[in-house]
Design a protein around this motif. Structure first.
Motif, PDB file in Angstrom:
ATOM      1  N   ASN A   1      10.002  17.765  -0.028  1.00  0.00           N
ATOM      2  CA  ASN A   1       9.021  18.134   0.994  1.00  0.00           C
ATOM      3  C   ASN A   1       7.704  17.376   0.873  1.00  0.00           C
ATOM      4  O   ASN A   1       6.785  17.607   1.654  1.00  0.00           O
ATOM      5  CB  ASN A   1       8.746  19.638   0.930  1.00  0.00           C
ATOM      6  N   GLN A   2       7.597  16.489  -0.085  1.00  0.00           N
ATOM      7  CA  GLN A   2       6.397  15.678  -0.231  1.00  0.00           C
ATOM      8  C   GLN A   2       6.414  14.501   0.747  1.00  0.00           C
ATOM      9  O   GLN A   2       7.466  14.117   1.258  1.00  0.00           O
ATOM     10  CB  GLN A   2       6.284  15.165  -1.668  1.00  0.00           C
ATOM     11  N   ILE A   3       5.223  13.947   0.998  1.00  0.00           N
ATOM     12  CA  ILE A   3       5.093  12.783   1.870  1.00  0.00           C
ATOM     13  C   ILE A   3       4.842  11.547   1.015  1.00  0.00           C
ATOM     14  O   ILE A   3       3.917  11.525   0.195  1.00  0.00           O
ATOM     15  CB  ILE A   3       3.939  12.975   2.875  1.00  0.00           C
TER      16      ILE A   3
ATOM     17  N   GLU B   1       0.837  -1.196   0.000  1.00  0.00           N
ATOM     18  CA  GLU B   1       0.000   0.000   0.000  1.00  0.00           C
ATOM     19  C   GLU B   1       0.875   1.250   0.000  1.00  0.00           C
ATOM     20  O   GLU B   1       1.894   1.302   0.708  1.00  0.00           O
ATOM     21  CB  GLU B   1      -0.914   0.009   1.230  1.00  0.00           C
ATOM     22  N   TYR B   2       0.478   2.235  -0.774  1.00  0.00           N
ATOM     23  CA  TYR B   2       1.220   3.501  -0.857  1.00  0.00           C
ATOM     24  C   TYR B   2       0.300   4.649  -0.442  1.00  0.00           C
ATOM     25  O   TYR B   2      -0.864   4.700  -0.851  1.00  0.00           O
ATOM     26  CB  TYR B   2       1.716   3.730  -2.289  1.00  0.00           C
ATOM     27  N   TYR B   3       0.834   5.570   0.371  1.00  0.00           N
ATOM     28  CA  TYR B   3       0.094   6.754   0.815  1.00  0.00           C
ATOM     29  C   TYR B   3       0.973   7.985   0.592  1.00  0.00           C
ATOM     30  O   TYR B   3       2.129   8.027   1.032  1.00  0.00           O
ATOM     31  CB  TYR B   3      -0.271   6.647   2.301  1.00  0.00           C
ATOM     32  N   GLY B   4       0.427   8.968  -0.107  1.00  0.00           N
ATOM     33  CA  GLY B   4       1.210  10.153  -0.420  1.00  0.00           C
ATOM     34  C   GLY B   4       0.461  11.437  -0.142  1.00  0.00           C
ATOM     35  O   GLY B   4      -0.766  11.466  -0.011  1.00  0.00           O
ATOM     36  N   SER B   5       1.216  12.518  -0.044  1.00  0.00           N
ATOM     37  CA  SER B   5       0.661  13.870   0.033  1.00  0.00           C
ATOM     38  C   SER B   5       1.667  14.768  -0.670  1.00  0.00           C
ATOM     39  O   SER B   5       2.762  15.030  -0.142  1.00  0.00           O
ATOM     40  CB  SER B   5       0.472  14.305   1.487  1.00  0.00           C
ATOM     41  N   VAL B   6       1.322  15.213  -1.879  1.00  0.00           N
ATOM     42  CA  VAL B   6       2.315  15.880  -2.724  1.00  0.00           C
ATOM     43  C   VAL B   6       2.151  17.395  -2.771  1.00  0.00           C
ATOM     44  O   VAL B   6       2.931  18.076  -3.425  1.00  0.00           O
ATOM     45  CB  VAL B   6       2.278  15.306  -4.158  1.00  0.00           C
ATOM     46  N   GLY B   7       1.141  17.917  -2.074  1.00  0.00           N
ATOM     47  CA  GLY B   7       0.973  19.363  -2.016  1.00  0.00           C
ATOM     48  C   GLY B   7      -0.269  19.842  -2.748  1.00  0.00           C
ATOM     49  O   GLY B   7      -1.090  19.039  -3.214  1.00  0.00           O
ATOM     50  N   PRO B   8      -0.447  21.170  -2.843  1.00  0.00           N
ATOM     51  CA  PRO B   8      -1.626  21.740  -3.507  1.00  0.00           C
ATOM     52  C   PRO B   8      -1.762  21.248  -4.942  1.00  0.00           C
ATOM     53  O   PRO B   8      -0.760  21.032  -5.636  1.00  0.00           O
ATOM     54  CB  PRO B   8      -1.355  23.247  -3.468  1.00  0.00           C
TER      55      PRO B   8
ATOM     56  N   ASP C   1       4.398  20.513  -3.950  1.00  0.00           N
ATOM     57  CA  ASP C   1       5.613  20.773  -3.194  1.00  0.00           C
ATOM     58  C   ASP C   1       6.821  20.187  -3.930  1.00  0.00           C
ATOM     59  O   ASP C   1       6.681  19.311  -4.792  1.00  0.00           O
ATOM     60  CB  ASP C   1       5.515  20.126  -1.807  1.00  0.00           C
ATOM     61  N   THR C   2       7.989  20.653  -3.558  1.00  0.00           N
ATOM     62  CA  THR C   2       9.198  20.059  -4.119  1.00  0.00           C
ATOM     63  C   THR C   2       9.284  18.609  -3.657  1.00  0.00           C
ATOM     64  O   THR C   2       8.770  18.256  -2.584  1.00  0.00           O
ATOM     65  CB  THR C   2      10.449  20.823  -3.660  1.00  0.00           C
TER      66      THR C   2
END
Length: 258
Positions: free
Chosen positions: A209-211, A193-200, A205-206
């Protein structure tokens, strides 16, 4: 020095946007709970080495046990409503109520004969300020999945928006979730499983700084009434590991007809 402060602020904002996923870590399947059935799920997540200091008024999550009760009822075969109660336990703080969410979801009917499963989830919630910079938020989660023999694929391109606390003027944050699994036997399924948060959405985000988190996981197929999922997750970059840490998660669910 200014650049260092800017990086810290960015990480804090990302952590806030992604924090609630530490209470319910799951890639959604497209199916909804059948009409007249109620699903009870317990999400247990333990943080091994996340932040150990208070950041922007949010309590540290290192060695925190997050327990979430999810209750989902199927009103029709294509529409359900889920309700969440989030709690947190730490040795020096005891048990605390964190907040609650409500989540209606609608599914594309099987009679449409789409080649993939598809549904749409809308989730609104409130959280206490000491556990999240976002005191209220909204999530829009399209869900697409497909079973290909023993293989299963799911994609949740979620959009998250702060409504209260934090930065309510911020844009929608793009948080994609993916699951790929394989049935080793009729009972045991291994997945990633993959979970991300890449920004607006309009200005990611660069990369630094992404999750980006990955969870090798095991699902047990114990019949239509039961659900079991276990995984261990870790960050794929420094920002992810510093803000989220290593997390052990387990989901146990049971369907009932009342």
């Amino acid at each position: 020095m200014k650049r260092f402060i800017l990086v810290l602020a960015t990480l804090a904002a990302v952590c806030s946007a992604f924090a609630q996923d530490n209470y319910e870590i799951q890639v959604y399947a497209s199916d909804t709970v059948k009409k007249g059935m109620t699903m009870f799920e317990l999400h247990s997540n333990y943080n091994l080495n996340g932040p150990n200091t208070t950041i922007n008024g949010v309590l540290p999550t290192r060695n925190a046990l997050h327990e979430t009760l999810e209750i989902t009822h199927g009103w029709t075969n294509n529409f359900e409503t889920g309700f969440y109660i989030f709690t947190s336990y730490q040795q020096d703080q005891g048990y605390n109520y964190v907040g609650s969410h409500i989540r209606p979801r609608v599914k594309v009917p099987d009679s449409w004969k789409w080649p993939i499963g598809a549904s749409l989830s809308l989730e609104y919630g409130l959280e206490k300020r000491q556990f999240s910079e976002d005191t209220s938020d909204l999530e829009i989660r399209p869900i697409i999945d497909k079973q290909l023999g023993r293989w299963y694929l799911a994609f949740n391109p979620a959009l998250e928006k702060t409504l209260g606390g934090g930065n309510p003027e911020s844009q929608f944050i793009f948080s994609p979730n993916v699951k790929v699994s394989y049935d080793i036997t009729k009972v045991i399924t291994f997945g990633v499983e993959y979970y991300g948060s890449v920004g607006p959405v309009e200005d990611w985000d660069t990369p630094a700084n992404q999750i980006h988190q990955i969870f090798p996981s095991i699902d047990l197929n114990l019949g239509e009434e039961w659900e079991f999922n276990f995984g261990i997750g870790f960050g794929l970059n420094t920002a992810s590991q510093d803000s989220q840490g290593t997390i052990i998660k387990m989901i146990i669910g049971r369907r009932f007809t009342f």
